[in-house]
Design a protein around this motif. Sequence first.
Motif, PDB file in Angstrom:
ATOM      1  N   LYS A 145       0.821  -1.214   0.000  1.00 31.57           N
ATOM      2  CA  LYS A 145       0.000   0.000   0.000  1.00 31.57           C
ATOM      3  C   LYS A 145       0.852   1.261   0.000  1.00 31.57           C
ATOM      4  O   LYS A 145       0.441   2.299  -0.513  1.00 31.57           O
ATOM      5  CB  LYS A 145      -0.930   0.012   1.208  1.00 31.57           C
ATOM      6  CG  LYS A 145      -2.071  -0.958   1.099  1.00 31.57           C
ATOM      7  CD  LYS A 145      -2.927  -0.935   2.341  1.00 31.57           C
ATOM      8  CE  LYS A 145      -3.965  -2.036   2.284  1.00 31.57           C
ATOM      9  NZ  LYS A 145      -4.712  -2.147   3.526  1.00 31.57           N
ATOM     10  N   SER A 195       3.414   3.335  -4.504  1.00 30.82           N
ATOM     11  CA  SER A 195       2.383   3.638  -5.500  1.00 30.82           C
ATOM     12  C   SER A 195       2.559   2.895  -6.827  1.00 30.82           C
ATOM     13  O   SER A 195       1.594   2.691  -7.548  1.00 30.82           O
ATOM     14  CB  SER A 195       2.338   5.139  -5.767  1.00 30.82           C
ATOM     15  OG  SER A 195       3.564   5.574  -6.328  1.00 30.82           O
ATOM     16  N   ASN A 196       3.779   2.491  -7.143  1.00 31.42           N
ATOM     17  CA  ASN A 196       4.006   1.810  -8.424  1.00 31.42           C
ATOM     18  C   ASN A 196       4.116   0.291  -8.271  1.00 31.42           C
ATOM     19  O   ASN A 196       4.707  -0.384  -9.093  1.00 31.42           O
ATOM     20  CB  ASN A 196       5.262   2.356  -9.101  1.00 31.42           C
ATOM     21  CG  ASN A 196       6.526   2.002  -8.354  1.00 31.42           C
ATOM     22  OD1 ASN A 196       6.525   1.907  -7.127  1.00 31.42           O
ATOM     23  ND2 ASN A 196       7.607   1.818  -9.078  1.00 31.42           N
TER      24      ASN A 196
END
Length: 94
Positions: free
Chosen positions: A19, A22-23
């Motif tokens: 989580k 982001s990538n």
Amino acid sequence: MKIAVITDSSSNLSAEYVKSVSNLEMMPLLISINQKNYRDQIEIDYETIYENLDKLSITTTIPNVLDFHKSIKRFIREEYTDILVLTISSKLSG
């Protein structure tokens, strides 16, 4: 260059870590117990698997292809230029 990573739950990354990046997306392996499928770390936890390992027939299979497709589409929409997909070997699962 903007790179995204998709892996499966055999990578054993914590949900909190996934989580926070982001990538990165992690697809759940399907855990089959007595021919009923559960999504790893979503519908079944490690403790339940380990508690039943000697008692029940437990196998794994590859994640749902549609889940991969959704993640790839998301990363394309977010203009990632490259997507690295790291999965468990077919010799170990599926």
